[in-house]
Design an enzyme around this catalytic site. Structure first.
Site, short mmCIF file in Angstrom:
data_model
loop_
_atom_site.label_atom_id
_atom_site.label_comp_id
_atom_site.label_asym_id
_atom_site.label_seq_id
_atom_site.Cartn_x
_atom_site.Cartn_y
_atom_site.Cartn_z
N ASP A 6 -9.28 62.29 7.13
CA ASP A 6 -9.01 61.68 8.44
C ASP A 6 -8.98 62.64 9.64
OD1 ASP A 6 -8.69 59.58 6.73
OD2 ASP A 6 -6.63 59.13 7.25
N LYS A 16 -11.54 54.13 4.79
CA LYS A 16 -10.40 53.60 4.03
C LYS A 16 -9.50 52.76 4.93
CE LYS A 16 -7.70 57.94 4.44
NZ LYS A 16 -6.48 57.47 5.09
N CYS A 46 -1.26 60.65 5.27
CA CYS A 46 -2.48 60.37 4.50
C CYS A 46 -2.79 61.44 3.47
CB CYS A 46 -3.65 60.12 5.44
SG CYS A 46 -3.43 58.59 6.36
N1 TIU Z 1 -4.32 59.86 8.51
C1 TIU Z 1 -3.02 59.62 8.70
O1 TIU Z 1 -2.16 60.43 8.36
N2 TIU Z 1 -2.69 58.44 9.35
C2 TIU Z 1 -1.56 58.27 10.06
O2 TIU Z 1 -1.30 57.19 10.55
N3 TIU Z 1 -0.78 59.37 10.22
C3 TIU Z 1 0.32 59.48 11.01
O3 TIU Z 1 1.00 60.50 10.89
N4 TIU Z 1 0.59 58.53 11.88
#
Ligand code: TIU
Length: 237
Positions: free
Chosen positions: A25, A130, A163
């Site tokens: 991500d 995802k 994530c």
């Molecule tokens: N990729 C991921 O960690 N998504 C989130 O929403 N992370 C947050 O820390 N908000």
């Protein structure tokens, strides 16, 4: 060909041919001003620290011919794949699907949903879209890993405790050996980053291992056989 490097709770020796780099991500929505991360009230500049070391690791992995997989968190434009309980959190103007400076927040195809230019995937690198925090949930990641004979994952990305941690826990339960590369992960909360890493390596490596990118890059520099990518392209085992 084995990759040997320092890690905690103990040093590791893993089969290069069965190891992939999994980048979680590294999207504009999380890392750039105006995206989802900032709308949640976070200081996105904290995440930028992971970009330079991750770029070095990504270049080394590409050079060595290692299998590289990127993930993106996001949803269909009609939000049919987003649980209402996920959407309803936060200010209505800042929710998933709401318009923002980089397009609709966390919506596939919008500029903010895409990976930051510094780490942009190149041809041949899989991108997993995802709908959840974990990269295995409702995706074909496990199928790809199985077909590429992958047993070990070098895991990087954001955020460490959300994530990255969710994905490592999913991977660990599926039998993958996870090595989280500490400086290639980041969080909006430095204390969560630190604790997120500690949780992984505690109790003899309850979820996996933690290593520094410098040590992993040094190990990668000793190999350039390109085996795992060859498997990905249909090579024989
Ligand atoms: N990729 C991921 O960690 N998504 C989130 O929403 N992370 C947050 O820390 N908000």
């Amino acid at each position: 060909m084995r990759l040997v490097f320092k890690a905690e709770p103990q040093p590791l020796s893993v089969d290069f041919a069965r190891t992939a780099l999994l980048i979680i991500d590294m999207q504009r929505d999380f890392l750039e001003p105006g995206g989802f991360g900032e709308t949640l009230g976070n200081d996105v500049s904290l995440l930028k620290a992971a970009v330079p070391p991750l770029k070095v690791l990504l270049d080394a992995a590409r050079q060595a011919g290692m299998l590289v997989i990127h993930t993106r968190e996001g949803h269909r434009p009609d939000l049919t794949d987003a649980p209402p309980t996920k959407i309803e959190r936060g200010e209505p103007s800042m929710r998933i699907g709401a318009p923002g400076p980089m397009g609709r927040i966390l919506i596939r195809g919008e500029p903010g949903h895409d990976i930051i230019p510094e780490l942009y995937p190149i041809a041949g690198e899989a991108v997993i879209d995802k709908p959840g925090k974990g990269a295995f949930y409702q995706t074909d990641l496990q199928l790809i890993l199985k077909n590429c004979h992958i047993e070990n994952l070098l895991v990087c990305g954001v955020t460490t405790e959300v994530c990255v941690n969710t994905t490592v826990r999913e991977a660990n339960d599926r039998g993958y050996r996870c090595i989280v590369v500490s400086d290639c992960c980041a969080s909006y909360f430095p204390e969560f980053h630190e604790m997120g890493l500690k949780m992984i390596k505690a109790q003899g490596g309850i979820f996996g291992w933690v290593a520094d990118s410098e040590d992993v890059v040094a190990a990668l520099a000793t190999t350039n056989v390109g085996i795992s990518r060859k498997y990905a392209q249909g090579g024989a085992v």
